[in-house]
Write a protein that holds these residues in place. Structure first.
Motif, PDB file in Angstrom:
ATOM      1  N   GLU A   1     -42.447  -9.706  -2.083  1.00 59.56           N
ATOM      2  CA  GLU A   1     -42.063  -8.278  -2.547  1.00 59.56           C
ATOM      3  C   GLU A   1     -41.375  -7.568  -1.333  1.00 59.56           C
ATOM      4  N   TYR A   2     -40.603  -6.898  -1.392  1.00 58.19           N
ATOM      5  CA  TYR A   2     -39.557  -6.126  -0.365  1.00 58.19           C
ATOM      6  C   TYR A   2     -39.657  -4.776  -0.727  1.00 58.19           C
ATOM      7  N   PRO A   3     -39.780  -3.658   0.358  1.00 59.36           N
ATOM      8  CA  PRO A   3     -39.688  -2.276  -0.056  1.00 59.36           C
ATOM      9  C   PRO A   3     -38.592  -1.938  -0.602  1.00 59.36           C
ATOM     10  N   GLN A   4     -38.301  -0.984  -1.736  1.00 57.01           N
ATOM     11  CA  GLN A   4     -37.029  -0.624  -2.329  1.00 57.01           C
ATOM     12  C   GLN A   4     -36.100   0.035  -1.034  1.00 57.01           C
ATOM     13  N   SER A   5     -36.874   0.641   0.003  1.00 57.28           N
ATOM     14  CA  SER A   5     -36.075   1.211   0.773  1.00 57.28           C
ATOM     15  C   SER A   5     -35.143   0.369   1.921  1.00 57.28           C
ATOM     16  N   THR A   6     -35.448  -1.158   1.891  1.00 53.13           N
ATOM     17  CA  THR A   6     -34.757  -1.631   2.890  1.00 53.13           C
ATOM     18  C   THR A   6     -33.444  -1.894   2.836  1.00 53.13           C
ATOM     19  N   TYR A   7     -32.738  -1.361   1.536  1.00 52.16           N
ATOM     20  CA  TYR A   7     -31.429  -1.563   1.394  1.00 52.16           C
ATOM     21  C   TYR A   7     -30.963  -0.609   0.342  1.00 52.16           C
TER      22      TYR A   7
END
Length: 389
Positions: free
Chosen positions: A243-249
């Protein structure tokens, strides 16, 4: 795009992706990796420790998680070591990283677009020094005596900047914008990392093979290398996915298993700027082959290792970064890698490198939760520590 689909794979392969890893799986993987390392003369012969583990490297990997830089990491090298740390989930419930965990490669996937081009070049089907518009005549520059070559795209030196007017939800509009994007600087004047360069390279692969990138890679690259858990498609619905933070891109909200990159998320099919999913063992096969140079024609490897652009302190080969005083990722130049090493990082937290002078290939995959700037140094340090361990 089909959520959760590994296009072109057998039922058994899909079941392997769905099957959760466990301690026995991991143990036997580590033993197998150590045995493979012994076969290549890579050391740690017969080791029953967790993949030839080095205490200092293990501590560095663990510290990245404890310091809140990453939720989880999977790191491996051609020396036979493997480090699995942390969780695939940002919050709860915690889901441990395993040797089967899938990570979004982001721009690390550009190296596989470059590899497909290199294979077409080695086969005589692609002239890397021809104008790229010979293969994409739809581009506006095709009518203007374009001199930007395929090699220029692969070295980010053709003059395009990293603006992305093509990142729109409508597929027709996306390709219209791609085909009318113009360079900002004269060809060969400067280095500027531009994702559109590799989108064009991916379109060239499609033109020459008649396949989308996932199918082309499965047939030409992943299949021959035995990379059974790598895909350009989304993997929604599989448990063992980072899972990746939504804020990364920024951009629209993505589900776990959807592409972090906005262009890849919006595109109707795989795009050459990366965003494929893979595991540490699969990526280790890719970089170890680059080191050993055993599976493909010599021209394939030579193209990707040979310096093809050097100006202003930047050095690039076909699809890869070389150590340089003003490297786009300056910490790369601060490592002990040789001038013949090639490297590529990704936005989501990963990085791979191959150094023939030090007989080393390494992989760091992770789901970063801190910024690119805060994680670039630590991930390069892990690579460098695995090189010297």
């Amino acid at each position: 795009m089909k959520d959760g689909a590994f296009s072109g794979q057998s039922d058994n392969m899909v079941k392997a992706v769905q099957a959760p890893s466990n301690a026995v799986t991991r143990r036997w993987f580590c033993l197998g990796l150590a045995s493979g390392a012994a076969a290549f003369g890579l050391g740690c012969v017969g080791s029953r420790r967790s993949a030839c583990e080095n205490t200092a490297v293990r501590a560095a990997v663990r510290k990245c998680v404890e310091d809140g830089l990453y939720a989880g990491l999977a790191c491996a090298s051609s020396r036979g070591d493997m480090y699995l740390e942390g969780s695939l989930r940002i919050g709860g419930p915690k889901l441990p990283v395993t040797d089967e965990s899938l990570f979004d490669l982001a721009s690390v996937g550009k190296t596989q677009t470059a590899a497909l081009c290199a294979l077409l070049y080695a086969d005589g089907r692609l002239d890397v020094d021809a104008p790229f518009t010979e293969y994409i005549p739809e581009h506006v520059l095709a009518k203007e005596n374009c001199r930007i070559t395929v090699r220029d795209l692969a070295t980010h030196s053709g003059g395009f900047d990293n603006s992305k007017p093509y990142m729109v939800a409508d597929p027709a509009a996306m390709f219209e914008e791609l085909y009318r994007k113009r360079p900002v600087w004269p060809r060969g004047e400067r280095f500027c990392y531009a994702c559109s360069n590799f989108v064009y390279l991916g379109l060239i692969v499609e033109k020459l093979t008649g396949l989308d990138l996932d199918a082309a890679a499965r047939q030409m690259l992943w299949g021959p290398l035995g990379m059974s858990r790598t895909t350009w498609n989304t993997v929604v619905g599989y448990q063992d996915v980072a899972e990746y933070p939504q804020s990364t891109y920024g951009g629209p909200k993505r589900k776990i298993g959807e592409h972090n990159d906005i262009c890849a998320h919006l595109a109707p099919r795989p795009m050459g700027n990366g965003a494929n999913f893979s595991t540490a063992p699969d990526m280790l096969k890719f970089v170890t082959d680059m080191l050993r140079r055993e599976r493909f024609p010599k021209a394939y490897y030579d193209l990707q290792f040979a310096p093809s652009f050097e100006k202003g302190g930047y050095r690039r080969s076909f699809g890869w970064e070389l150590t340089a005083e003003k490297s786009a990722y300056f910490v790369w130049a601060k490592t002990g890698f040789s001038s013949h090493a090639i490297c590529h990082p990704g936005w989501t937290g990963s990085v791979i490198a191959v150094d023939p002078n030090h007989d080393f290939a390494g992989v760091v995959l992770g789901n970063r939760i801190a910024s690119k700037e805060k994680t670039m140094g630590p991930r390069m340090k892990i690579l460098d520590m695995m090189r010297t361990a």
